[in-house]
Scaffold this motif. Structure first.
Motif, PDB file in Angstrom:
ATOM      1  N   UNK A  93       0.809  -1.218   0.000  1.00  0.00           N
ATOM      2  CA  UNK A  93       0.000   0.000   0.000  1.00  0.00           C
ATOM      3  C   UNK A  93       0.847   1.275   0.000  1.00  0.00           C
ATOM      4  N   UNK A  94       2.159   1.163   0.205  1.00  0.00           N
ATOM      5  CA  UNK A  94       3.036   2.341   0.182  1.00  0.00           C
ATOM      6  C   UNK A  94       3.310   2.835  -1.240  1.00  0.00           C
ATOM      7  N   UNK A  95       2.958   2.035  -2.248  1.00  0.00           N
ATOM      8  CA  UNK A  95       3.153   2.460  -3.626  1.00  0.00           C
ATOM      9  C   UNK A  95       4.621   2.694  -3.947  1.00  0.00           C
ATOM     10  N   UNK A  96       4.933   3.830  -4.582  1.00  0.00           N
ATOM     11  CA  UNK A  96       6.322   4.083  -4.964  1.00  0.00           C
ATOM     12  C   UNK A  96       7.216   4.404  -3.774  1.00  0.00           C
ATOM     13  N   UNK A 130       5.479  15.057  15.890  1.00  0.00           N
ATOM     14  CA  UNK A 130       5.425  14.180  17.065  1.00  0.00           C
ATOM     15  C   UNK A 130       5.313  12.701  16.723  1.00  0.00           C
ATOM     16  N   UNK A 131       5.337  12.371  15.419  1.00  0.00           N
ATOM     17  CA  UNK A 131       5.135  10.978  15.013  1.00  0.00           C
ATOM     18  C   UNK A 131       6.243  10.522  14.065  1.00  0.00           C
ATOM     19  N   UNK A 132       6.566   9.250  14.165  1.00  0.00           N
ATOM     20  CA  UNK A 132       7.530   8.596  13.285  1.00  0.00           C
ATOM     21  C   UNK A 132       6.768   7.546  12.489  1.00  0.00           C
ATOM     22  N   UNK A 133       6.844   7.638  11.154  1.00  0.00           N
ATOM     23  CA  UNK A 133       6.060   6.782  10.276  1.00  0.00           C
ATOM     24  C   UNK A 133       6.888   5.569   9.842  1.00  0.00           C
ATOM     25  N   UNK A 134       6.208   4.468   9.505  1.00  0.00           N
ATOM     26  CA  UNK A 134       6.905   3.310   8.948  1.00  0.00           C
ATOM     27  C   UNK A 134       6.296   1.996   9.379  1.00  0.00           C
ATOM     28  N   UNK A 504      -2.947   3.764  13.122  1.00  0.00           N
ATOM     29  CA  UNK A 504      -3.040   3.206  11.766  1.00  0.00           C
ATOM     30  C   UNK A 504      -2.181   1.971  11.540  1.00  0.00           C
ATOM     31  N   UNK A 505      -2.205   1.035  12.475  1.00  0.00           N
ATOM     32  CA  UNK A 505      -1.533  -0.247  12.251  1.00  0.00           C
ATOM     33  C   UNK A 505      -2.061  -0.877  10.966  1.00  0.00           C
ATOM     34  N   UNK A 506      -1.173  -1.456  10.191  1.00  0.00           N
ATOM     35  CA  UNK A 506      -1.492  -2.163   8.947  1.00  0.00           C
ATOM     36  C   UNK A 506      -1.906  -1.210   7.825  1.00  0.00           C
ATOM     37  N   UNK A 507      -1.693   0.082   7.989  1.00  0.00           N
ATOM     38  CA  UNK A 507      -1.978   1.051   6.936  1.00  0.00           C
ATOM     39  C   UNK A 507      -0.675   1.735   6.517  1.00  0.00           C
ATOM     40  N   UNK A 508      -0.711   2.413   5.374  1.00  0.00           N
ATOM     41  CA  UNK A 508       0.501   3.099   4.911  1.00  0.00           C
ATOM     42  C   UNK A 508       0.820   4.296   5.794  1.00  0.00           C
ATOM     43  N   UNK A 509      -0.128   4.699   6.615  1.00  0.00           N
ATOM     44  CA  UNK A 509       0.099   5.804   7.548  1.00  0.00           C
ATOM     45  C   UNK A 509       0.411   5.299   8.958  1.00  0.00           C
ATOM     46  N   UNK A 510       0.823   4.037   9.095  1.00  0.00           N
ATOM     47  CA  UNK A 510       1.228   3.526  10.411  1.00  0.00           C
ATOM     48  C   UNK A 510       2.281   4.461  11.001  1.00  0.00           C
ATOM     49  N   UNK A 511       2.067   4.835  12.265  1.00  0.00           N
ATOM     50  CA  UNK A 511       2.984   5.791  12.883  1.00  0.00           C
ATOM     51  C   UNK A 511       3.002   5.629  14.403  1.00  0.00           C
ATOM     52  N   UNK A 512       4.080   6.097  14.976  1.00  0.00           N
ATOM     53  CA  UNK A 512       4.355   5.935  16.396  1.00  0.00           C
ATOM     54  C   UNK A 512       4.518   7.304  17.030  1.00  0.00           C
ATOM     55  N   UNK A 513       3.889   7.492  18.184  1.00  0.00           N
ATOM     56  CA  UNK A 513       4.029   8.756  18.901  1.00  0.00           C
ATOM     57  C   UNK A 513       5.390   8.785  19.594  1.00  0.00           C
ATOM     58  N   UNK A 514       6.203   9.751  19.233  1.00  0.00           N
ATOM     59  CA  UNK A 514       7.608   9.770  19.639  1.00  0.00           C
ATOM     60  C   UNK A 514       7.770   9.859  21.150  1.00  0.00           C
ATOM     61  N   UNK A 515       7.101  10.800  21.783  1.00  0.00           N
ATOM     62  CA  UNK A 515       7.279  10.968  23.230  1.00  0.00           C
ATOM     63  C   UNK A 515       6.752   9.761  23.990  1.00  0.00           C
ATOM     64  N   UNK A 516       5.603   9.253  23.563  1.00  0.00           N
ATOM     65  CA  UNK A 516       5.046   8.066  24.218  1.00  0.00           C
ATOM     66  C   UNK A 516       6.013   6.899  24.137  1.00  0.00           C
ATOM     67  N   UNK A 517       6.574   6.690  22.942  1.00  0.00           N
ATOM     68  CA  UNK A 517       7.405   5.507  22.702  1.00  0.00           C
ATOM     69  C   UNK A 517       8.773   5.585  23.351  1.00  0.00           C
ATOM     70  N   UNK A 518       9.414   6.737  23.251  1.00  0.00           N
ATOM     71  CA  UNK A 518      10.818   6.817  23.652  1.00  0.00           C
ATOM     72  C   UNK A 518      11.037   7.402  25.045  1.00  0.00           C
ATOM     73  N   UNK A 519       9.993   8.033  25.597  1.00  0.00           N
ATOM     74  CA  UNK A 519      10.147   8.622  26.924  1.00  0.00           C
ATOM     75  C   UNK A 519       9.140   8.060  27.925  1.00  0.00           C
TER      76      UNK A 519
END
Length: 540
Positions: A93-96, A130-134, A504-519
């Motif tokens: 779903x990420x296309x190019x 505030x978000x990291x995508x991938x 957005x798990x399982x979507x091309x916009x899956x992303x992680x909240x930086x402060x929540x995840x790393x701090x």
């Protein structure tokens, strides 16, 4: 003081990006290679250089393995098991931008140049910085990274408690990794004298709806089971349609009654399961012809909170009998109108009844040979094999047709929750207090994680042995699929899920909240463990 490799938010971010870059889509070579890379990374820690036998790879299936990493304190028996999975879904779903799906920093930068292509909420989150995508950032490599950091810190600071990191493949499809790990958990418990106190998963927080930014912790996980049906009619030429009955006609009566059927819905502790839906419906003809389709199949998704497989099968059978009666009445009405003699009445039988009939008619050896022939098809998954086994037996037992054959298709995730457990109550109280004090973060409890997770295979409780209905009605049971129910009963410790916030798990916009995840979440989980250590010391 030993310098921690993964002790800062920046270091955890780098480790996450590295782990995400190790492509590990389910059923790919990357999934097979991933545990070797985790093992190599953990070998960098002094503790595992000094205790190499505490870091192991274990076989799951088809060349896949899972990792256990045990930090063991010399005088501690109490143990927390840190559970994660490392497989991800695919990335088409990420296309190019697909080549960058596993490069979070680069993908996030590239998306800034295409911000107008994103949905509104994703645009807002990207612009916020505030978000990291991938792929895999949220679901769920950050959970593994957090656990690796905890293992490192515990080993350096010599926490007086044991931590057992367990990361597995295949959660996204059949949970083969976790099902295989159950017996390994029992073996490690015996080998090292471990006293399991808590099974702590790191799956991410799922918003409960659009725009929901609340942070949740989970004291259990929802269950999922897949009641399925083979529909076997009577074949005919399309020019003589009423000389037979199509499987699709039969199927329509059951599917209409299964879809959104409230009889399967459960409400427990104020939480309600989603309604059932059809995951797949198809006829089993392999090619086009003017012969009517007389074999079809459907897979239905049912969520559970307390019900056993036996209870679900009983409800499923009642719905199927109602559907068969309606089908027979409608079919007979058409036959009367067209002055045609019906070819028979649609009956309902469970797979276990079909199997017993086939064995009596054909003999055990012949039936096992038919099953083996189906199981040998490497291109068919467990769901297809289940349907094809039932289909093959019905072809040999057409005296039972027309019929609906009811069965279960894998996977099966039993529901589990520990909301009433004293330790879990104290843990959630701690997280709520500390979340507010340290980060002004309101923490909310959910009793059942709604994303399905590997916690389903620990702390299993079923006094009625309702799981035996799954065993007797799953055609691939004991061959290509099984669940270690008896072993799961021995893993009696409460469960929790505490992970980072993402979207957005399982979507091309899956992303992680930086402060929540790393701090926030790593600090809260570390504090939670230290709270348990403090209680252990006080009571020892």
């Amino acid at each position: 003081m030993t310098q921690l490799r993964w002790g800062t938010p920046e270091a955890r971010r780098r480790l996450l990006c590295e782990a995400v870059s190790w492509k590990s889509m389910t059923l790919t070579q990357g999934e097979r290679d991933f545990p070797l890379k985790v093992q190599e990374k953990l070998r960098e820690l002094a503790y595992f250089q000094q205790h190499p036998d505490c870091l192991r790879l274990h076989d799951a299936d088809i060349g896949r393995r899972f990792v256990t990493a045990l930090y063991k304190h010399s005088s501690a028996a109490k143990t927390i098991v840190l559970i994660s999975h490392f497989d991800t879904v695919n990335t088409e779903e990420y296309g190019d931008l697909e080549p960058f799906a596993y490069q979070p920093e680069e993908l996030t930068r590239l998306l800034c140049g295409r911000i107008d292509d994103l949905p509104e909420e994703a645009r807002h989150d990207l612009a916020s910085g505030q978000y990291l995508f991938g792929r895999g950032t949220m679901d769920m490599k950050m959970g593994l990274v957090m656990h690796m950091g905890l293992i490192e810190k515990a080993s350096v600071e010599r926490w007086p408690i044991n931590l057992l990191l367990l990361t597995v493949p295949d959660e996204e499809v059949n949970s083969a990794g976790m099902r295989a790990a159950v017996t390994t958990l029992l073996e490690l418990k015996e080998e090292h004298g471990l006293d399991y106190q808590l099974f702590l998963n790191g799956e991410p927080v799922f918003p409960q709806g659009p725009g929901d930014h609340n942070y949740y912790v989970y004291s259990g996980t929802i269950g999922k089971i897949m009641p399925s049906a083979l529909f076997y009619g009577k074949e005919t030429h399309v020019g003589e349609p009423l000389s037979g009955i199509t499987a699709n006609y039969i199927a329509s009566f059951l599917t209409q009654r299964m879809e959104w059927n409230k009889n399967f819905q459960e409400t427990v502790m104020g939480e309600t399961t989603p309604l059932p839906v059809t995951l797949q419906q198809k006829d089993l003809k392999m090619e086009y012809s003017v012969q009517t389709p007389y074999r079809a199949a459907s897979l239905y998704n049912v969520f559970v909170l307390k019900r056993t497989a036996a209870e679900v099968m009983d409800i499923f059978e009642a719905v199927a009998k109602e559907a068969a009666q309606a089908c027979n009445e409608a079919y007979k009405a058409v036959c009367r109108e067209q002055r045609i003699e019906p070819v028979g009445e649609v009956r309902v039988l469970r797979y276990e009844d079909l199997l017993a009939h086939a064995v009596k008619k054909l003999g055990t050896e012949s039936v096992e040979a038919m099953k083996a022939n189906i199981l040998a098809h490497e291109g068919w998954d467990d769901r297809e094999k289940s349907l094809r086994i039932a289909d093959t037996l019905m072809i040999q037992c057409q005296e039972l047709a027309p019929a609906m054959v009811l069965l279960f298709a894998p996977p099966y995730y039993p529901a589990v929750h520990s909301s009433d457990d004293e330790l879990v109550v104290r843990c959630i109280k701690y997280l709520k207090e500390q979340g507010q004090q340290k980060f002004a973060l309101p923490v909310h409890q959910i009793h059942f994680f709604n994303g399905i997770c590997d916690l389903s295979y620990v702390n299993y409780q079923d006094d009625t042995e309702g799981w035996t209905s799954f065993v007797t009605n799953t055609p691939v049971w004991g061959d290509s699929y099984s669940i270690p129910f008896e072993a799961m009963k021995q893993l009696q410790a409460p469960v929790m899920n505490v992970g980072p916030f993402g979207k957005d798990a399982h979507k091309r916009t899956e992303r992680l909240h930086v402060k929540s995840a790393f701090e926030e979440v790593p600090e809260l989980v570390e504090g939670l463990i230290k709270m348990m250590i403090g209680e252990t010391i006080k009571t020892s």
